[in-house]
Design a protein around this motif. Structure first.
Motif, mmCIF file in Angstrom:
data_model
loop_
_atom_site.group_PDB
_atom_site.id
_atom_site.type_symbol
_atom_site.label_atom_id
_atom_site.label_comp_id
_atom_site.label_asym_id
_atom_site.label_seq_id
_atom_site.Cartn_x
_atom_site.Cartn_y
_atom_site.Cartn_z
ATOM 1 N N THR A 197 6.804 9.591 -6.733
ATOM 2 C CA THR A 197 7.001 9.105 -8.109
ATOM 3 C C THR A 197 6.006 8.004 -8.436
ATOM 4 O O THR A 197 5.389 8.013 -9.509
ATOM 5 N N ILE A 198 5.857 7.034 -7.541
ATOM 6 C CA ILE A 198 4.930 5.926 -7.793
ATOM 7 C C ILE A 198 3.511 6.438 -7.934
ATOM 8 O O ILE A 198 2.765 6.045 -8.839
ATOM 9 N N ILE A 199 3.109 7.330 -7.048
ATOM 10 C CA ILE A 199 1.732 7.834 -7.084
ATOM 11 C C ILE A 199 1.479 8.623 -8.363
ATOM 12 O O ILE A 199 0.435 8.483 -9.010
ATOM 13 N N ASN A 202 12.156 -3.026 2.479
ATOM 14 C CA ASN A 202 12.642 -1.765 1.923
ATOM 15 C C ASN A 202 12.328 -1.723 0.426
ATOM 16 O O ASN A 202 12.721 -2.615 -0.314
ATOM 17 N N LEU A 203 11.604 -0.692 -0.009
ATOM 18 C CA LEU A 203 11.271 -0.510 -1.421
ATOM 19 C C LEU A 203 12.135 0.610 -1.978
ATOM 20 O O LEU A 203 12.031 1.770 -1.559
ATOM 21 N N THR A 204 13.018 0.246 -2.961
ATOM 22 C CA THR A 204 14.023 1.190 -3.458
ATOM 23 C C THR A 204 13.958 1.274 -4.975
ATOM 24 O O THR A 204 13.857 0.247 -5.659
ATOM 25 N N LEU A 252 10.159 3.521 2.514
ATOM 26 C CA LEU A 252 9.989 4.117 1.188
ATOM 27 C C LEU A 252 10.198 5.617 1.319
ATOM 28 O O LEU A 252 9.557 6.274 2.156
ATOM 29 N N SER A 253 11.103 6.174 0.519
ATOM 30 C CA SER A 253 11.383 7.604 0.606
ATOM 31 C C SER A 253 10.204 8.422 0.103
ATOM 32 O O SER A 253 9.387 7.945 -0.690
ATOM 33 N N ASN A 274 0.875 -1.173 0.000
ATOM 34 C CA ASN A 274 0.000 0.000 0.000
ATOM 35 C C ASN A 274 0.910 1.221 0.000
ATOM 36 O O ASN A 274 1.514 1.578 1.025
ATOM 37 N N VAL A 275 1.028 1.843 -1.180
ATOM 38 C CA VAL A 275 1.964 2.954 -1.333
ATOM 39 C C VAL A 275 1.525 4.156 -0.498
ATOM 40 O O VAL A 275 2.355 4.891 0.040
#
Length: 441
Positions: free
Chosen positions: A71-73, A108-110, A64-65, A41-42
């Motif tokens: 950027t993802i959204i 960790n999502l990078t 997540l930074s 869930n971003v």
């Protein structure tokens, strides 16, 4: 009155639910050999797992930074995912070149890539080959992307282009698109072709092609046959071996390597996914109906293939080019034959000495004519030795050339050293040519 109230309630519910759905940015995946999904869930930066169809529980928060979250959204779309050997999952957002790795140990999502441009490759086909991530085709910005690209993870962190030796399909989007490890080849055909005009129409590319990665060459295999309903609403999957085309009460199972189509019918099952999402697990397709909320359908392709009926070839070779080539060859052959016959009709002129020489050689049979006799035949016995030698040489040369050019009788007159005196030369006709020359004279 009842209908009016019911419609008002439905409208109110939709008005409340749609904004909440618009805020949801989920990156989904299906763990191997499981039927319950997991997701990131971003918006909330949580890792979640499915405890029953469309019922979710939090596994843990993720790292997540803020920049990567934004950027993802901003670029959000469905993500293709790939399991990596280091207990992480690689995600590539559709319609972009954006690549993320999710570490299953650290949560960790990078982001890995340095891609800037996006929106040109929606519906691109992603796959791994020789430890390289490839992206082929897609569409966007009212045009088609026909390129084969790969992600350079080690140096540039960009998508680099692979340059084929020849021109391939004009569009690689929708239809039958997939990479075969067995063939080390990418198959492409049946893509949609929009004209992007005011009166927009969609045609479907019947040509079926294969890209061979070893020699970097596209090859046209043929045209997709009418066995496949090419133009109706299509839900098509590729499981690495077969294309699976869903219809309401049937499934077409297509083997492009063997060029075979099998049909499985089931009047009790509705197969079309209806806008849901799907996952591959080996040969099995698992897809969720109705905006990813279920129910879940499982299609075990190999099991259905055993019950399916062979209905014909997937593609037929287009012989028009072969026919054209054969026609051109026939024309060239006819022209060459006509020229040859014209040459044959232009009978060579043998002068009196040349005819006298040929007649003498014919009369001598297998016997050799010595040099002094040949000088008498050629009427040069009283001339100097140098002139005799020149006349013998030129006359024999001209006769041999005429026989070779007009009658394909090569080296008819042979020169041989005398058995009695090696310094002297004798002459006779080569074996096997006497009857041919007799027909000429």
């Amino acid at each position: 009155m009842f209908k009016l109230v019911r419609n008002f309630i439905l409208f109110a519910l939709l008005s409340v639910s749609c904004p909440s759905m618009a805020l949801d940015h989920y990156i989904n995946w299906l763990p191997n050999k499981q039927n319950l999904r997991q997701r990131i869930n971003v918006d909330t930066r949580n890792w979640e797992r499915e405890i029953s169809i469309d019922q979710w529980a939090i596994v843990s928060p993720i790292t997540l930074s803020d920049q990567d979250q934004a950027t993802i959204i901003s670029k959000f779309n469905r993500a293709d995912y790939f399991y990596l050997p280091n207990q992480s999952i690689r995600f590539v957002l559709q319609g972009t070149g954006i690549v993320f790795d999710f570490d299953l140990k650290s949560a960790n999502l990078t982001r890995l890539d340095r891609t800037i441009h996006s929106g040109y490759n929606f519906s691109a086909v992603r796959f791994y080959r020789n430890n390289l991530l490839y992206s082929v085709g897609g569409e966007g910005f009212w045009s088609y992307n026909r390129h084969i690209t790969y992600f350079d993870e080690k140096s540039s962190k960009e998508w680099e282009i692979l340059r084929p030796k020849n021109k391939g399909p004009e569009m690689i989007s929708d239809g039958f698109q997939g990479y075969s490890r067995k063939d080390d080849a990418f198959y492409s055909g049946g893509a949609n072709n929009k004209n992007y005009l005011e009166d927009e129409k969609i045609d479907y590319v019947k040509e079926f092609q294969r890209f061979n990665f070893k020699n970097k060459t596209w090859e046209v295999l043929g045209n997709i046959t009418d066995v496949i309903p090419l133009k109706e609403h299509r839900t098509i999957y590729w499981n690495g071996t077969h294309f699976i085309q869903m219809a309401r009460d049937r499934i077409y199972i297509i083997d492009p390597r063997q060029n075979e189509v099998y049909l499985y019918k089931d009047n009790a099952t509705y197969f079309e996914a209806g806008g849901g999402e799907y996952y591959l697990s080996g040969d099995t397709i698992k897809y969720y109906h109705f905006m990813h909320r279920g129910p879940l359908s499982i299609v075990a392709v190999n099991a259905l293939l055993k019950k399916a009926e062979f209905v014909g070839k997937f593609y037929e070779a287009d012989y028009h080019n072969y026919y054209l080539g054969a026609a051109i060859l026939l024309i060239l052959a006819a022209g060459a034959y006509w020229i040859y016959q014209r040459k044959r009709k232009l009978q060579p002129t043998f002068d009196s000495l040349e005819r006298k020489l040929l007649k003498a050689l014919m009369d001598s049979g297998d016997n050799f004519i010595p040099t002094n006799e040949l000088n008498e035949i050629l009427e040069c016995g009283t001339k100097s030795q140098e002139n005799q030698r020149r006349i013998r040489f030129m006359t024999i040369k001209q006769v041999n050339e005429k026989l070779a050019f007009y009658y394909n009788i090569k080296n008819a007159i042979e020169r041989t050293a005398s058995t009695e005196d090696k310094r002297l030369i004798t002459y006779r006709l080569k074996k096997g040519v006497r009857e041919k020359i007799k027909a000429i004279l």
